[in-house]
Write a protein that holds these residues in place. Structure first.
Motif, PDB file in Angstrom:
ATOM      1  N   VAL A  81      52.654 114.174  84.431  1.00 43.98           N
ATOM      2  CA  VAL A  81      51.855 114.124  85.661  1.00 43.98           C
ATOM      3  C   VAL A  81      51.082 112.800  85.707  1.00 43.98           C
ATOM      4  O   VAL A  81      50.950 112.175  86.757  1.00 43.98           O
ATOM      5  N   VAL A  82      50.604 112.356  84.562  1.00 51.98           N
ATOM      6  CA  VAL A  82      49.891 111.072  84.539  1.00 51.98           C
ATOM      7  C   VAL A  82      50.854 109.956  84.956  1.00 51.98           C
ATOM      8  O   VAL A  82      50.486 109.069  85.731  1.00 51.98           O
ATOM      9  N   VAL A  83      52.091 110.034  84.482  1.00 54.00           N
ATOM     10  CA  VAL A  83      53.074 109.011  84.871  1.00 54.00           C
ATOM     11  C   VAL A  83      53.227 109.010  86.400  1.00 54.00           C
ATOM     12  O   VAL A  83      53.210 107.949  87.033  1.00 54.00           O
ATOM     13  N   ALA A  84      53.326 110.202  86.981  1.00 58.94           N
ATOM     14  CA  ALA A  84      53.457 110.276  88.446  1.00 58.94           C
ATOM     15  C   ALA A  84      52.221 109.690  89.120  1.00 58.94           C
ATOM     16  O   ALA A  84      52.308 108.987  90.145  1.00 58.94           O
ATOM     17  N   ARG A  85      51.049 109.977  88.559  1.00 59.18           N
ATOM     18  CA  ARG A  85      49.802 109.452  89.136  1.00 59.18           C
ATOM     19  C   ARG A  85      49.756 107.931  89.034  1.00 59.18           C
ATOM     20  O   ARG A  85      49.217 107.248  89.901  1.00 59.18           O
ATOM     21  N   ILE A  86      50.309 107.401  87.962  1.00 61.73           N
ATOM     22  CA  ILE A  86      50.333 105.941  87.806  1.00 61.73           C
ATOM     23  C   ILE A  86      51.200 105.324  88.907  1.00 61.73           C
ATOM     24  O   ILE A  86      50.818 104.340  89.543  1.00 61.73           O
ATOM     25  N   HIS A  87      52.336 105.954  89.161  1.00 61.77           N
ATOM     26  CA  HIS A  87      53.200 105.461  90.242  1.00 61.77           C
ATOM     27  C   HIS A  87      52.437 105.482  91.568  1.00 61.77           C
ATOM     28  O   HIS A  87      52.431 104.511  92.315  1.00 61.77           O
ATOM     29  N   ALA A  88      51.798 106.619  91.831  1.00 65.15           N
ATOM     30  CA  ALA A  88      51.100 106.759  93.110  1.00 65.15           C
ATOM     31  C   ALA A  88      49.976 105.738  93.208  1.00 65.15           C
ATOM     32  O   ALA A  88      49.778 105.103  94.255  1.00 65.15           O
ATOM     33  N   SER A 145      49.743 102.886  91.846  1.00 65.38           N
ATOM     34  CA  SER A 145      50.205 101.510  92.033  1.00 65.38           C
ATOM     35  C   SER A 145      50.480 101.248  93.519  1.00 65.38           C
ATOM     36  O   SER A 145      50.306 100.143  94.005  1.00 65.38           O
ATOM     37  N   ASN A 146      50.861 102.305  94.245  1.00 64.31           N
ATOM     38  CA  ASN A 146      51.019 102.132  95.708  1.00 64.31           C
ATOM     39  C   ASN A 146      49.684 101.886  96.375  1.00 64.31           C
ATOM     40  O   ASN A 146      49.548 101.027  97.246  1.00 64.31           O
ATOM     41  N   THR A 147      48.682 102.671  95.957  1.00 65.45           N
ATOM     42  CA  THR A 147      47.336 102.472  96.502  1.00 65.45           C
ATOM     43  C   THR A 147      46.901 101.022  96.256  1.00 65.45           C
ATOM     44  O   THR A 147      46.352 100.352  97.136  1.00 65.45           O
ATOM     45  N   LEU A 148      47.177 100.564  95.046  1.00 66.36           N
ATOM     46  CA  LEU A 148      46.776  99.201  94.681  1.00 66.36           C
ATOM     47  C   LEU A 148      47.478  98.162  95.546  1.00 66.36           C
ATOM     48  O   LEU A 148      46.875  97.192  96.000  1.00 66.36           O
ATOM     49  N   ARG A 149      48.763  98.403  95.767  1.00 63.40           N
ATOM     50  CA  ARG A 149      49.543  97.439  96.541  1.00 63.40           C
ATOM     51  C   ARG A 149      48.960  97.306  97.950  1.00 63.40           C
ATOM     52  O   ARG A 149      48.794  96.209  98.468  1.00 63.40           O
ATOM     53  N   THR A 150      48.607  98.448  98.542  1.00 61.41           N
ATOM     54  CA  THR A 150      47.988  98.400  99.871  1.00 61.41           C
ATOM     55  C   THR A 150      46.674  97.649  99.784  1.00 61.41           C
ATOM     56  O   THR A 150      46.369  96.794 100.613  1.00 61.41           O
TER      57      THR A 150
END
Ligand code: ANZ
Length: 844
Positions: free
Chosen positions: A695-702, A704-709
């Motif tokens: 779940v942490v891995v999934a949160r990291i992916h998510a 990174s999208n927030t960061l990109r925006t």
């Protein structure tokens, strides 16, 4: 190292980044342990140490990735962390290789250790604690394995007995019961034979009750791991009842039963073929037949005997008396009765036990129902094994069988013909191995047969350099080395012979956890103060496949060390994380199936970070998972996109701020920082409490999208500070899984001179979390009528929600005046978020 190599992609750079970072960590000593530290809390994380076969596999990568994540998180949080690695290096493959290739097991082992320490496991960049490596086949280690043998002996835990043992005809050695799996040797996979031999035993059964009760404290263990332990220990409450033998006044046959309630239904007794009374009881007419039967059955393994489709057995020509009814019943011998369990004799109740039913059919014995099902109907074609009411049982008729069980035990106890007992399936641990590559057992034998321990000051008893590895026939190769076995007694100077058997290698892993605390200690196995500080292990990680046996021995030694004041708690492990297997094409990776994916190949193609991130993603760690190259490539692409985001966003110097929380000037900043904090707190909980690494891995992916925006939106220099703060801190979460890329970016993009891994954890400010925590509106209805709209946090749990509506509630209590809350029902929307809270009440 400070500047980024521009113009090159992550794919091109990954090899250099990882090698570079590993050099830096080593040079900077970031994985040092403060053993003496007293102010910080400790965390002991241990991945089960590997057998140095020379072939590390994906299971190792998973185990050490999990351990590494918890170790790094602990260090970030300011704990003193111990995360050691060693080599479980005694054992048969080294000896077999020595025999085949004429290389000494020690050399073979060292070569493999180097391979695994370097390109196989070392290449993955795990943060193993510096200076804690151990090797169980080194005299510095096995000296203390021998010490432990002598300590156990000093405390009455060691004895020698001539007993039936499991013999592995391929590995040419005895195996403990735990090492026989479905009737086959745990290593060789061939059917086990039975032999009678003199062996050293550890009295693990004297700790059976403690090991059983200890299971209740293992809150951090999976149900399956505990169930496996329970199964091994196998506690049964029952009683022993003596049946007088007709015609032999002084002799009784004692049976163990868990079903005293069925005693009126006993129609025969049966002895195990190895039963000690058999010779005395067998009639002269039956003598030859019984001898032939016994001969044939003792060669069969326990499993074969217990699982045989057809029961076998013969009468021994003798009769016993039921002590309650006086009825005379025949005595048989059969190999479904095991010698090592209970008393090695049973009372047969065909009407209520499946095996006895089959046996009775075979022998034409009476089947007498003594427990009636509630339906009142019995089935003549099978045993009735459930609960019911006693019939045909004299004074006990009409009682439920559970009540009758207690009463009948009391009755036989009062008659002096039986007693209640607790029995365990667990047997004493046979530790002698007729092999070379193990710790020599530190005992010597006088010519008159008496045994004497080697004095502590003479330890270690070292393995000789040269022996004949080809020696077979059930003898240890040490028996070919005169230089080894010839010795003199230190007490009287007489000629003695050293024990030539070595110890079961499970003994090494039963105590290695303590040696990690003090690997260089040459006056004691470990300092007790260190054990007091560091034990129990906080997180122990490893596959359950062979670990069941290991865990029994490990727990036993721990209970023992506790009993002599050497460790603070009987149980050695707080949280046990048993990981699933990584499979290929639906099967375990194995050379014979040709489906092995080698970690070193993968790491040279994709990098260690991508591999580590991949094995921790998608599937809960405890489940088996299917290997998928495309998933791995996906992880590498993700890391590359993170690399791009960090390195190409801004001019390097625009992001070079101190990692302290900047002023949160607007809602944008507040929400971005709050997202980071939520990621940080959730990561802690998901790793430490529920171990949901995927779940942490999934949160990291998510995230990174927030960061990109956010990178696209940040414009003002004030926002840039906020962005920099978040980018920097995000690397700490990513670094738990992908340490190389994270530390590289930390140093290069933000110009940090010290490693990411010497930083404190993300400095969470609860106030920020509260300001910007997302909320929901939930409508409260009381008896169907909407009453209020409640504002709650988006992650509110059912319990939190229902606890809002209580009579004591200051705010809402009025709604329930004079009423009782009977039920609360939560209605959720499609996304699973609470929408309605319905309360049902009644008049008080
Ligand atoms: C009579 C009886 C009647 C039993 C009945 C069972 C059902 P657990 O629960 O595993 O401890 N037993 C005892 N010693 C044995 C041995 N050495 N080898 C094989 N079987 C043995 O099992 C205890 C039961 O296993 C005992 O209770 C005994 O059979 C059998 F309706 O006694 B019983």
């Amino acid at each position: 190292m400070e500047t980024l190599v521009t113009g090159k992609s992550y794919f091109e750079l990954v090899g250099a980044i990882e090698a570079d970072m590993q050099c830096a960590w080593e040079a900077e000593g970031i994985n040092k342990v403060d053993f003496e530290g007293e102010t910080s809390p400790k965390r002991y994380v241990l991945g089960m140490f590997p057998y140095p076969s020379g072939n590390a596999h994906m299971g190792h990568i998973l185990v050490y990735s999990i351990a590494d994540c918890l170790a790094r998180l602990g260090r970030f949080k300011g704990m003193d962390v111990l995360n050691p690695i060693g080599w479980d290096s005694f054992g048969l493959p080294a000896e077999n290789a020595a025999f085949k290739n004429a290389v000494h097991p020690a050399d073979w082992t060292q070569k493999n250790i180097e391979k695994m320490r370097g390109p196989q496991i070392g290449r993955a960049g795990f943060s193993f604690s510096e200076g804690t490596e151990l090797d169980t086949s080194s005299p510095e280690f096995y000296k203390w394995t021998q010490w432990l043998f002598l300590k156990l002996r000093e405390h009455g835990q060691v004895y020698r007995a001539n007993a039936w043992v499991n013999w592995d005809p391929v590995d040419n050695t005895v195996l403990a019961n735990e090492q026989v799996i479905n009737g086959k040797g745990w290593r060789s996979g061939v059917p086990i034979e039975r032999r009678q031999m003199e062996q050293w035993y550890f009295r693990i059964t004297s700790f059976a009750e403690d090991l059983w009760n200890g299971l209740d404290q293992l809150e951090g263990w999976s149900d399956r791991a505990i169930a496996a332990q329970r199964n091994w220990i196998g506690r049964s409450e029952g009683c022993e009842i003596e049946f007088p033998v007709v015609g032999l006044d002084d002799t009784t046959v004692g049976v163990f039963t868990t079903r005293a309630d069925t005693i009126f239904g006993v129609t025969s007794l049966t002895l195990a073929p190895e039963h000690e009374l058999l010779d005395k009881l067998v009639s002269s007419e039956m003598h030859d037949d019984v001898t032939a039967y016994v001969k044939a059955s003792i060669l069969k393994s326990e499993i074969e005997r217990q699982s045989a489709n057809e029961k076998s057995g013969i009468s021994i020509g003798r009769v016993a008396k039921n002590p309650l009814t006086g009825e005379e019943i025949p005595i048989f011998v059969s190999d479904y009765v095991l010698v090592g369990y209970g008393t090695g004799a049973i009372m047969n109740v065909p009407a209520h036990d499946h095996r006895d039913f089959e046996f009775a059919k075979l022998k034409g014995l009476k089947v007498r129902t003594v427990i009636m099902p509630s339906s009142g109907e019995t089935n003549p074609y099978e045993a009735f094994v459930d609960d019911g009411i006693l019939v045909a049982s004299g004074d006990f008729n009409g009682l439920s069988n559970t009540a009758a069980r207690k009463k009948i035990i009391e009755h036989v106890e009062a008659m002096g013909t039986g007693k209640s007992v607790i029995r365990f399936r667990l047997r004493d641990w046979a530790v002698s191995r007729q092999r070379f590559w193990g710790a020599p057992i530190p005992m010597m034998q006088h010519q008159d047969g008496k045994w004497e321990p080697v004095p502590l000051s003479d330890l270690p008893v070292k393995l000789p350099k040269t022996v004949d590895f080809g020696a077979v026939g059930g003898k240890s190769p040490l028996a070919t080395s005169k230089a080894f076995y010839e010795t003199v007694s230190p007490t009287d100077g007489s000629v003695c012979r050293r024990e030539v058997d070595t110890m079961d290698t499970f003994m090494c892993s039963a105590w290695y956890a303590w040696r990690f605390l003090d690997v260089n200690n040459d006056v004691a196995p470990f300092e007790i103060d260190k054990s007091r500080r560091w034990m129990p292990i906080d997180y122990y990680v490893g596959g359950l496949e062979h670990a069941n046996q290991h865990l029994i021995y490990f727990r036993y030694i721990s209970h023992f060390l506790h009993s002599i004041g050497c460790t603070p708690r009987p149980e050695p492990v707080l949280n046990f994380l048993d990981n699933g297997m990584i499979q290929k094409d639906g099967a375990k990776m194995s050379k014979s199936l040709g489906n092995v994916v080698m970690p070193d190949d993968i790491m040279s193609r994709y990098g260690a970070d991508a591999l580590r991130f991949y094995v921790m993603s998608d599937t809960p760690y405890e489940r088996d998972r299917e290997w998928d190259d495309s998933g791995l490539a996906g992880k590498q692409r993700f890391l590359s996109s993170v690399w791009e985001m960090y390195t190409s966003t801004k001019e390097e110097n625009e992001l070079r701020f101190e990692p302290v929380q900047p002023e949160l000037i607007d809602a944008w900043s507040c929400s971005l920082v709050a997202d980071l904090y939520r990621l940080a707190t959730d990561t802690e909980e998901l790793c430490e409490e529920t171990q949901s690494f995927h779940v942490v891995v999934a949160r990291i992916h998510a995230f990174s999208n927030t960061l990109r925006t956010a990178v696209g939106e940040a414009g003002t220099s004030q926002r840039l500070r906020v962005l920099s703060f978040v980018l920097q801190n995000f690397l700490k979460v990513l670094g738990l899984f992908c340490p190389h890329i994270s530390d590289r970016l930390w140093r290069s993009v933000f110009g940090m001179s010290e490693s990411l891994f010497s930083q404190p954890w993300i400095p969470i400010d609860d106030a920020v979390l509260q300001i910007s925590s997302p909320t929901l509106s939930v409508t409260l209805t009381v008896d169907g009528k909407p009453r209020r709209d409640l504002t709650v946090g988006a992650e509110v749990s059912d319990d939190e929600l229902t606890s809002l509506v209580s009579m004591e509630s200051e705010e809402l209590g009025d709604l329930f005046k004079g009423r009782c809350i009977i039920r609360t029902i939560i209605v959720r929307d499609k996304q699973g978020l609470p929408k309605l809270l319905n309360v049902v009440t009644s008049a008080e």
